[in-house]
Structures are given as C-alpha cells and as structure tokens.
Design an enzyme around this catalytic site. Structure first.
Site, PDB file in Angstrom:
ATOM      1  N   ARG A 226       0.826  -1.225   0.000  1.00 24.67           N
ATOM      2  CA  ARG A 226       0.000   0.000   0.000  1.00 24.67           C
ATOM      3  C   ARG A 226       0.854   1.266   0.000  1.00 24.67           C
ATOM      4  O   ARG A 226       0.412   2.331  -0.433  1.00 24.67           O
ATOM      5  CB  ARG A 226      -0.925   0.012   1.217  1.00 24.67           C
ATOM      6  CG  ARG A 226      -1.904  -1.147   1.251  1.00 24.67           C
ATOM      7  CD  ARG A 226      -2.878  -1.102   0.099  1.00 24.67           C
ATOM      8  NE  ARG A 226      -3.745  -2.296   0.081  1.00 24.67           N
ATOM      9  CZ  ARG A 226      -4.579  -2.583  -0.906  1.00 24.67           C
ATOM     10  NH1 ARG A 226      -4.669  -1.794  -1.963  1.00 24.67           N
ATOM     11  NH2 ARG A 226      -5.301  -3.673  -0.862  1.00 24.67           N
ATOM     12  N   GLU A 341      -8.914   6.507  -8.382  1.00 26.50           N
ATOM     13  CA  GLU A 341      -7.736   5.948  -7.703  1.00 26.50           C
ATOM     14  C   GLU A 341      -6.759   7.108  -7.489  1.00 26.50           C
ATOM     15  O   GLU A 341      -6.541   7.910  -8.403  1.00 26.50           O
ATOM     16  CB  GLU A 341      -7.130   4.842  -8.579  1.00 26.50           C
ATOM     17  CG  GLU A 341      -5.888   4.181  -8.001  1.00 26.50           C
ATOM     18  CD  GLU A 341      -5.358   3.039  -8.901  1.00 26.50           C
ATOM     19  OE1 GLU A 341      -6.166   2.276  -9.473  1.00 26.50           O
ATOM     20  OE2 GLU A 341      -4.131   2.938  -9.036  1.00 26.50           O
TER      21      GLU A 341
HETATM   22  C1  3EB Z   1      -6.490  -1.858  -5.468  1.00 26.13           C
HETATM   23  O1  3EB Z   1      -6.284  -1.347  -4.367  1.00 26.13           O
HETATM   24  C2  3EB Z   1      -6.762  -0.900  -6.588  1.00 26.13           C
HETATM   25  O2  3EB Z   1      -1.920  -3.714  -9.653  1.00 26.13           O
HETATM   26  O3  3EB Z   1      -0.202  -2.428  -9.271  1.00 26.13           O
HETATM   27  C3  3EB Z   1      -3.934   0.004  -7.014  1.00 26.13           C
HETATM   28  C4  3EB Z   1      -2.537   0.161  -7.013  1.00 26.13           C
HETATM   29  C5  3EB Z   1      -4.506  -1.021  -7.739  1.00 26.13           C
HETATM   30  C6  3EB Z   1      -1.725  -0.718  -7.732  1.00 26.13           C
HETATM   31  C7  3EB Z   1      -1.412  -2.693  -9.176  1.00 26.13           C
HETATM   32  C8  3EB Z   1      -3.671  -1.894  -8.459  1.00 26.13           C
HETATM   33  C9  3EB Z   1      -2.293  -1.753  -8.449  1.00 26.13           C
HETATM   34  O4  3EB Z   1      -6.513  -3.090  -5.639  1.00 26.13           O
HETATM   35  C10 3EB Z   1      -5.991  -1.193  -7.820  1.00 26.13           C
END
Ligand code: 3EB
Length: 357
Positions: A226, A341
């Site tokens: 994250r 996002e």
């Molecule tokens: C999520 O939280 C939303 O596949 O590298 C956010 C950040 C998301 C990175 C990635 C995907 C990615 O699942 C999507």
C-alpha cells in the site's frame, strides 16, 4: 494544471512540470545540470505512447494518458549525483549513486502474462546486478485494461498473473505501485529501485494486502504494497519519502460504493489517512509524525471525465494546493467498478520551531 511547479529544493527527487511552459522547465533543468547532477528520467504524460529511449543522458518515456495537448505534463525524476544510463533486454535505465530508474514497454498482443513475467524477471536481474535490489515504487499503465484478452481473461488480471509469478520466482518484496489504464495500446511501465535496506513496505490495516486478495479478483493477486517508505539516502542531505500506492474505494478486499464517485473519493482519501497515521507508520517501524508529512505530488485517475470536477473539489479539500501538485488523468482503473484511484508522494517536512540552546 495551470502552473509549472517544481517541488522541493534542487537535487530533490521529484517534480512535475507543465509541458506547455517549456522555458521554465528548460531553465530549471539547466540549473540542475550546473549543480553537477542531471535528470534520471522524464515521463511524458501526453497524447501518445512509445517505448522508452535514452535522450540527452536520461530516460524518456512517453505514455498516452491525456486526451489533448492542453492536459500534458512531465514527471521528472532528478538525480542527486552523476547519471549512468544503459539498456538491458527490453529495459532502459538510468541511475545515480542511490537510485535506479527503469522503464519498458510491451506491445499489445493476445495476452500479457508471459511478457510481463519476462519483463519483471529482467527487472529483478538488472536491479540485482547493478546493486539496487530494493524496489520502492512501480507504475504499470495498460491499454484496454478492463477488456478481455484472447482467452477471455480481463487484461489487468492477465498482467497480474505474469507479474506475480516473477515476484514469487525471484523472492522479491512487493513495493508501492499504481496499476491503471492508458489511452494507448500495450503496457507502459516504469519503476524506481534503491540500495539494499533502503525500502520499508507498509500495509493499511483497513485493507487486505493486495497480494492476499481472494481468487474472485483474478487467478493471481496483484503484487504491491500500500505504500513504501524510502529512507534518507546517505550523505547528500536528501529527505525521506513516502510513496503511497494508487488507493481506491476498497475496504477489506471489497469495492465500496459502486457507482457513487463522491463516496468512492472519500473512502480512497480515508484509506490514505489510515495508511499514513502515526500509529500505522509506527507499526511498520517508520517514525514520522503525520503533521510532518507534506504531499508533494499527487496523481488522480478518474474513469469518467464528467466526474473530474467533483473529484478535484474533494481532493482540493484534502490536499493543500499551495504545496501539492495534483494531476487528474481520465483513464480506466483496474477494477471495472472503481471510479477513482489516488496516488501520492510525500516528503518529511523540516521540523518547525527548532531552536538551538
Ligand atoms: C487496489 O487497491 C486498486 O496492480 O499495481 C492500485 C494500485 C490497484 C496498484 C497494481 C492496483 C495496483 O486493488 C488497484
């Protein structure tokens, strides 16, 4: 963006500048060169995409992310020391003493899993060989991200399969990331990697780690953390950074507020808030006070162009536009029910009111 903005002081890692004000950008880059340090890379968020090249001693990566030239901007990654550039397999890279920038482009074909696995394996070989084994941030922009590939699997899920296999095979820790759509074809990706021990990966207690999402979201879970905290690089006085992944309206592993962009925006911002709370950072052994974090640069991905004014007004309340550069990109997002996002880069403010006895 209305204004060209340079964030932080010369020698700092990151600034976003409006491409339309070329003179400002050029003179600032000259200023950096004069100080003995150059640029690692220019990522051009604009009206076309192509593979990365080496030009003028830096990586150039154009990605098709804007509908018109008036929205174009460049994300410039500055070097703190002399820059070395090179190529390895399909990758193009530039590094200084502390950080490696690497980029690539995979053309569209029937599926991404094999090509993504190969590209990420090359990335890990390169970062290890050059002595920058700690990935701290990656971005992956996929054309037609929510469309099916030739075997009927969604393009994003197909990409996740290959990326996950490479991370597992090489036993690499997963860094902060953004996964989003592009307006072009193929997969455009870039990433940053540092010296051994420079990166600390952070999870959000309110979200299941992405790499543990259940299979209903795809056969292999997305490989990212994250957030990633980058420790201060040795000796050059550069500040610490917190790289916040693309953050969406997900609690646990489930999308919240399907169809309601305002509510999704609030959940995404509150996820960022949870992530950077002092308690959460401390759980990961990162000792930063929330008030000492300053957001330098934010990119917001918005699925429907008509939602941008609303999203921008909510983001303007959360971020301080006197110190934060915010770019809005009208592209698709990895889950088809996500409308927004938000990613961010924060630095640690110098302590206020410090006095010497
Ligand atoms: C999520 O939280 C939303 O596949 O590298 C956010 C950040 C998301 C990175 C990635 C995907 C990615 O699942 C999507």
């Amino acid at each position: 963006m209305l204004h060209s903005q340079v964030l932080g002081t010369p020698g700092e890692v990151f600034h976003i500048s409006d491409r339309m004000t070329d003179t400002t950008v050029a003179s600032l880059l000259e200023g950096r060169d004069a100080a003995g340090a150059g640029v690692l890379a220019n990522v051009r968020f604009g009206t076309y995409g192509a593979g990365p090249t080496l030009a003028g001693g830096a990586v150039e990566l154009p990605i098709h992310m804007t509908h018109g030239r008036q929205h174009e901007f460049t994300e410039t990654w500055s070097a703190a020391q002399a820059v070395t550039t090179g190529r390895y397999e399909e990758l193009v890279y530039a590094h200084d003493d502390e950080r490696l920038f690497c980029a690539g482009y995979i053309p569209a074909s029937g599926g991404y899993a094999r090509d993504a696995e190969r590209a990420y394996s090359h990335i890990f070989e390169l970062t290890d060989q050059l002595g920058f084994p700690d990935l701290f941030r990656m971005w992956n922009y996929l054309g037609s991200i929510n469309d099916p590939n030739e075997s009927g699997m969604e393009t994003y899920r197909d990409f996740c399969v290959g990326r996950a296999e490479a991370f597992a095979f090489h036993g690499k820790d997963m860094p902060a990331a953004t996964g989003a759509g592009s307006l072009g074809d193929g997969l455009s990706f870039y990433l940053l990697s540092g010296r051994m021990g420079s990166a600390t990966h952070i999870e959000n207690p309110h979200q299941v780690p992405a790499y543990r999402y259940p299979v209903r979201y795809g056969p292999k879970a997305p490989s990212f953390a994250r957030a990633t905290y980058l420790a201060q690089a040795g000796g050059n006085g550069e500040s610490q950074r917190l790289f916040i992944s693309g953050t969406a309206s997900i609690i646990g592993h489930e999308t919240q507020h399907v169809g309601d962009v305002e509510a999704q925006c609030y959940v995404a911002l509150s996820n960022i808030d949870q992530l950077i709370s002092a308690a959460n950072l401390e759980r990961h052994d990162v000792r930063i006070k929330r008030d000492d974090l300053r957001f330098d640069a934010v990119k917001v991905y918005v699925r429907r162009s008509t939602d941008i004014p609303l999203v921008a007004s909510r983001c303007a309340r959360y971020f301080d536009d006197r110190e934060t550069s915010i770019a809005y990109l009208n592209v698709d997002i990895c889950r088809s029910d996500l409308l927004v996002e938000i990613e961010a880069i924060a630095s640690v403010r110098a302590q206020q009111g410090y006095t010497v006895e």
